[in-house]
Motif scaffolding. Structure first.
Motif, PDB file in Angstrom:
ATOM      1  N   VAL A 177       0.990  -1.332   0.188  1.00 44.24           N
ATOM      2  CA  VAL A 177       0.119  -0.047   0.264  1.00 44.24           C
ATOM      3  C   VAL A 177       1.004   1.374   0.081  1.00 44.24           C
ATOM      4  O   VAL A 177       2.062   1.204   0.637  1.00 44.24           O
ATOM      5  N   ASP A 178       0.366   2.169  -0.462  1.00 41.24           N
ATOM      6  CA  ASP A 178       1.100   3.546  -0.777  1.00 41.24           C
ATOM      7  C   ASP A 178       0.550   4.596   0.222  1.00 41.24           C
ATOM      8  O   ASP A 178       0.916   5.775   0.336  1.00 41.24           O
ATOM      9  N   ARG A 179      -0.350   4.360   1.144  1.00 40.89           N
ATOM     10  CA  ARG A 179      -0.725   5.252   2.171  1.00 40.89           C
ATOM     11  C   ARG A 179      -0.980   4.491   3.376  1.00 40.89           C
ATOM     12  O   ARG A 179      -1.134   3.165   3.334  1.00 40.89           O
ATOM     13  N   ASP A 180      -1.582   5.053   4.423  1.00 41.64           N
ATOM     14  CA  ASP A 180      -1.935   4.487   5.696  1.00 41.64           C
ATOM     15  C   ASP A 180      -3.505   4.207   5.458  1.00 41.64           C
ATOM     16  O   ASP A 180      -4.336   4.863   4.848  1.00 41.64           O
ATOM     17  N   TYR A 181      -3.704   3.356   6.508  1.00 42.02           N
ATOM     18  CA  TYR A 181      -5.310   3.035   6.182  1.00 42.02           C
ATOM     19  C   TYR A 181      -5.728   2.864   7.728  1.00 42.02           C
ATOM     20  O   TYR A 181      -5.119   1.993   8.688  1.00 42.02           O
ATOM     21  N   LEU A 182      -6.933   3.485   8.165  1.00 37.35           N
ATOM     22  CA  LEU A 182      -7.330   3.047   9.465  1.00 37.35           C
ATOM     23  C   LEU A 182      -8.112   1.878   9.245  1.00 37.35           C
ATOM     24  O   LEU A 182      -8.783   1.533   8.455  1.00 37.35           O
ATOM     25  N   VAL A 183      -7.416   0.607  10.427  1.00 34.05           N
ATOM     26  CA  VAL A 183      -8.140  -0.486  10.499  1.00 34.05           C
ATOM     27  C   VAL A 183      -8.715  -0.864  11.832  1.00 34.05           C
ATOM     28  O   VAL A 183      -9.335  -1.959  11.785  1.00 34.05           O
ATOM     29  N   GLY A 184      -8.589  -0.054  12.779  1.00 35.63           N
ATOM     30  CA  GLY A 184      -9.606  -0.176  13.997  1.00 35.63           C
ATOM     31  C   GLY A 184      -8.880   0.692  15.041  1.00 35.63           C
ATOM     32  O   GLY A 184      -8.495   1.696  14.859  1.00 35.63           O
ATOM     33  N   TYR A 185      -9.496   0.271  16.367  1.00 35.32           N
ATOM     34  CA  TYR A 185      -9.176   1.074  17.358  1.00 35.32           C
ATOM     35  C   TYR A 185      -8.726   0.072  18.646  1.00 35.32           C
ATOM     36  O   TYR A 185      -9.343  -1.050  18.599  1.00 35.32           O
ATOM     37  N   THR A 186      -7.830   0.482  19.653  1.00 35.03           N
ATOM     38  CA  THR A 186      -7.598  -0.173  20.711  1.00 35.03           C
ATOM     39  C   THR A 186      -7.995   0.511  21.733  1.00 35.03           C
ATOM     40  O   THR A 186      -7.796   1.930  21.859  1.00 35.03           O
ATOM     41  N   THR A 234      -8.165   4.394  20.796  1.00 33.73           N
ATOM     42  CA  THR A 234      -7.229   4.987  19.996  1.00 33.73           C
ATOM     43  C   THR A 234      -7.051   4.461  18.725  1.00 33.73           C
ATOM     44  O   THR A 234      -7.218   3.045  18.460  1.00 33.73           O
ATOM     45  N   PRO A 235      -6.796   5.279  17.590  1.00 32.48           N
ATOM     46  CA  PRO A 235      -7.018   4.672  16.056  1.00 32.48           C
ATOM     47  C   PRO A 235      -5.778   3.894  15.985  1.00 32.48           C
ATOM     48  O   PRO A 235      -4.699   3.973  16.453  1.00 32.48           O
ATOM     49  N   TYR A 236      -5.827   2.732  15.320  1.00 37.17           N
ATOM     50  CA  TYR A 236      -4.849   1.686  14.801  1.00 37.17           C
ATOM     51  C   TYR A 236      -4.790   1.591  13.421  1.00 37.17           C
ATOM     52  O   TYR A 236      -5.639   1.554  12.679  1.00 37.17           O
ATOM     53  N   TYR A 237      -3.517   2.105  12.845  1.00 39.26           N
ATOM     54  CA  TYR A 237      -3.162   1.933  11.464  1.00 39.26           C
ATOM     55  C   TYR A 237      -2.424   0.931  10.845  1.00 39.26           C
ATOM     56  O   TYR A 237      -1.667   0.528  11.609  1.00 39.26           O
ATOM     57  N   LEU A 238      -2.797   0.662   9.581  1.00 47.53           N
ATOM     58  CA  LEU A 238      -1.809   0.023   8.764  1.00 47.53           C
ATOM     59  C   LEU A 238      -0.843   0.909   8.279  1.00 47.53           C
ATOM     60  O   LEU A 238      -1.685   2.042   7.406  1.00 47.53           O
ATOM     61  N   LYS A 239       0.237   1.070   8.569  1.00 43.18           N
ATOM     62  CA  LYS A 239       1.227   1.962   7.940  1.00 43.18           C
ATOM     63  C   LYS A 239       1.926   1.357   6.564  1.00 43.18           C
ATOM     64  O   LYS A 239       2.527   0.380   6.531  1.00 43.18           O
ATOM     65  N   LEU A 262       0.942 -18.277  35.236  1.00 43.56           N
ATOM     66  CA  LEU A 262       0.714 -17.164  34.131  1.00 43.56           C
ATOM     67  C   LEU A 262      -1.013 -17.017  34.150  1.00 43.56           C
ATOM     68  O   LEU A 262      -1.598 -18.292  33.882  1.00 43.56           O
ATOM     69  N   VAL A 263      -1.684 -16.095  34.444  1.00 42.66           N
ATOM     70  CA  VAL A 263      -3.091 -15.809  34.023  1.00 42.66           C
ATOM     71  C   VAL A 263      -2.588 -14.863  32.588  1.00 42.66           C
ATOM     72  O   VAL A 263      -2.605 -13.933  32.589  1.00 42.66           O
ATOM     73  N   TYR A 264      -2.899 -15.732  31.364  1.00 40.10           N
ATOM     74  CA  TYR A 264      -2.627 -15.241  30.143  1.00 40.10           C
ATOM     75  C   TYR A 264      -3.934 -14.529  29.594  1.00 40.10           C
ATOM     76  O   TYR A 264      -5.026 -15.292  29.125  1.00 40.10           O
ATOM     77  N   THR A 265      -3.994 -13.283  29.556  1.00 38.17           N
ATOM     78  CA  THR A 265      -5.258 -12.612  28.970  1.00 38.17           C
ATOM     79  C   THR A 265      -4.885 -11.247  28.302  1.00 38.17           C
ATOM     80  O   THR A 265      -3.694 -10.622  28.310  1.00 38.17           O
ATOM     81  N   SER A 266      -5.473 -10.628  27.398  1.00 37.57           N
ATOM     82  CA  SER A 266      -5.230  -9.748  26.610  1.00 37.57           C
ATOM     83  C   SER A 266      -5.208  -8.325  27.103  1.00 37.57           C
ATOM     84  O   SER A 266      -5.663  -8.105  28.321  1.00 37.57           O
ATOM     85  N   SER A 267      -4.273  -7.583  26.588  1.00 43.57           N
ATOM     86  CA  SER A 267      -4.008  -6.359  27.332  1.00 43.57           C
ATOM     87  C   SER A 267      -4.666  -5.195  26.742  1.00 43.57           C
ATOM     88  O   SER A 267      -4.990  -4.204  27.549  1.00 43.57           O
ATOM     89  N   LEU A 268      -5.277  -5.388  25.482  1.00 40.03           N
ATOM     90  CA  LEU A 268      -5.894  -4.130  24.738  1.00 40.03           C
ATOM     91  C   LEU A 268      -7.299  -4.977  24.388  1.00 40.03           C
ATOM     92  O   LEU A 268      -7.359  -6.043  24.099  1.00 40.03           O
ATOM     93  N   MET A 269      -8.137  -4.126  24.235  1.00 44.00           N
ATOM     94  CA  MET A 269      -9.496  -4.522  23.516  1.00 44.00           C
ATOM     95  C   MET A 269      -9.283  -4.006  22.096  1.00 44.00           C
ATOM     96  O   MET A 269      -8.842  -2.852  21.931  1.00 44.00           O
ATOM     97  N   TYR A 270      -9.541  -4.731  21.054  1.00 40.77           N
ATOM     98  CA  TYR A 270      -9.505  -4.434  19.616  1.00 40.77           C
ATOM     99  C   TYR A 270     -11.082  -4.315  19.177  1.00 40.77           C
ATOM    100  O   TYR A 270     -11.845  -5.352  19.262  1.00 40.77           O
ATOM    101  N   LYS A 271     -11.327  -3.036  18.481  1.00 42.75           N
ATOM    102  CA  LYS A 271     -12.561  -2.617  17.884  1.00 42.75           C
ATOM    103  C   LYS A 271     -12.283  -2.320  16.314  1.00 42.75           C
ATOM    104  O   LYS A 271     -11.392  -1.661  15.974  1.00 42.75           O
ATOM    105  N   TYR A 272     -12.994  -3.202  15.515  1.00 44.68           N
ATOM    106  CA  TYR A 272     -12.533  -2.933  13.960  1.00 44.68           C
ATOM    107  C   TYR A 272     -13.204  -1.687  13.826  1.00 44.68           C
ATOM    108  O   TYR A 272     -13.799  -1.089  14.199  1.00 44.68           O
TER     109      TYR A 272
END
Length: 394
Positions: free
Chosen positions: A243-252, A267-272, A341-351
């Motif tokens: 890709v030649d530009r960044d794309y917003l792909v979700g939020y964390t 917080t916006p999450y981008y493909l760079k 270990l209690v192995y659990t996600s650190s962030l929530m991801y929203k598309y």
């Protein structure tokens, strides 16, 4: 279970919401409980989850009811009793069965339980999920598919020191200029940049060379079927070249404090894009299935954002939450005197569509079910659907 999806998030503000009540224990760091009896073991775990679990606002588990129901049961257990350790194992399994976090699992330091199987709530999905033969899947990706559908290619296997398992990779090209790339896990950037030679680096170089040198690419197929995930940086490392530009792909978002519902803003999450990237306008098709997890789910979700992106296969597993130490995000994995270990996600991801797919998986554009009989006969209906899509895109 060795998937790792790390993400750096700056905490912007504190949320005023909390659900702590006077009849529950005060907040305390779970690793600081002595753990000499099951009262302490339970409180350490319950508080650790109350403070560090990221999905409380979407999870259907009533954590307050869990405290009222299981606190008296644990109080009856003797720490010195192997039989009671077995009861504790059963209680923890029942307590966590409904958790939405599909990365989640528990491992034990208890001398009676340290050799027991990890508790993994998502294992209950297996009851309704076809169990693919991992060896046959590997054999197909590495040998049958290239021999049947590709004209040229390169395959390789390299041990990942970071994740302590082998990563298999395959790249190939058809005479109709459809490029193909498959990997069984994500640690690609580290292996590619390793100072020592390795087979996966060679496969990646082959694929990148074909990507750059082929002027009339008809399409690209990226295959992450039965891929358990891995390093988050591979998203940019792989797709950022196309890709030649960044794309917003979700939020964390993470926790902004220790309260159950203390959340940071989304917080916006981008493909760079990467410097010198080739803007691929031909169709990019991802193949994923029910056993595609973590980064192997974020990748098809990201490709779907692209104007030329497509996803063929099955609904993915549903483990999208990024992973990392809770010291960075006020949420995520932790340990106690009883749990290694209690192995659990650190962030929530929203598309980008503002939906959260944790626990339910991401659906394909075109559903093509895994077909073991076809695989046994040397055919791959999912791959064939990808080729058909590419050949029929206007």
């Amino acid at each position: 279970m060795k998937y790792l999806f790390t993400c750096i998030l700056t905490i912007l503000t504190l949320s005023p919401f909390t659900s702590c009540r006077e009849d529950f224990p005060d907040i305390n760091e779970p690793e600081k409980y002595p753990g000499y009896n099951y009262n302490e073991i339970f409180d350490a775990y319950w508080n650790g989850m109350n403070n560090n679990y990221i999905f409380w606002d979407i999870d259907t588990t009533d954590w307050d009811r869990v405290y009222r129901e299981y606190k008296p049961l644990f109080a009856k257990l003797s720490y010195a009793s192997p039989e009671d350790a077995g009861k504790a194992y059963t209680y923890f399994k029942k307590m966590t069965r409904g958790l939405v976090d599909s990365h989640y699992y528990l491992t034990f330091t208890s001398p009676f339980l340290k050799d027991s199987l990890p508790i993994w709530p998502s294992e209950f999905k297996r009851l309704n999920t076809p169990e693919y033969d991992a060896y046959l899947t590997y054999e197909h990706m590495f040998y049958s598919l290239p021999g049947t559908y590709l004209d040229r290619g390169l395959r390789g296997t390299t041990f990942s020191e970071r994740f302590q398992y082998n990563i298999n990779a395959m790249a190939g090209v058809r005479d109709d200029n459809i490029l193909y790339f498959y990997c069984s896990g994500f640690n690609l950037e580290d292996l590619y940049n390793s100072p020592s030679d390795n087979d996966v680096k060679d496969v990646l170089q082959y694929f990148f060379d074909k990507l750059i040198a082929t002027d009339d690419i008809k399409g690209i197929i990226i295959d992450v079927r039965s891929n358990n995930g891995g390093a988050a940086g591979d998203l940019k490392f792989l797709l950022g070249r196309m890709v030649d530009r960044d794309y917003l792909v979700g939020y964390t978002r993470s926790k902004s404090g220790e309260g159950r519902l203390d959340y940071s803003p989304w917080t916006p999450y981008y493909l760079k894009t990467l410097p010198g990237a080739k803007n691929v306008t031909a169709p990019i098709v991802v193949l994923a299935d029910t056993w595609s997890m973590s980064m192997a789910e974020i990748l098809p979700m990201t490709v779907k954002v692209l104007p030329n992106g497509h996803f063929i296969g099955e609904r993915t597993w549903g483990a999208m939450g990024p992973l990392g130490p809770n010291t960075d995000t006020n949420s995520g994995q932790f340990s106690t005197s009883f749990f290694t270990l209690v192995y659990t996600s650190s962030l929530m991801y929203k598309y980008v569509d503002n939906k959260i797919y944790e626990g339910i998986g991401f659906p394909p554009d075109i559903e093509v079910k895994y077909d073991q009989q076809a695989i046994n006969e040397g055919r791959d209906p999912q791959f064939e659907a990808a080729v058909n899509l590419i050949n029929n895109v206007k």
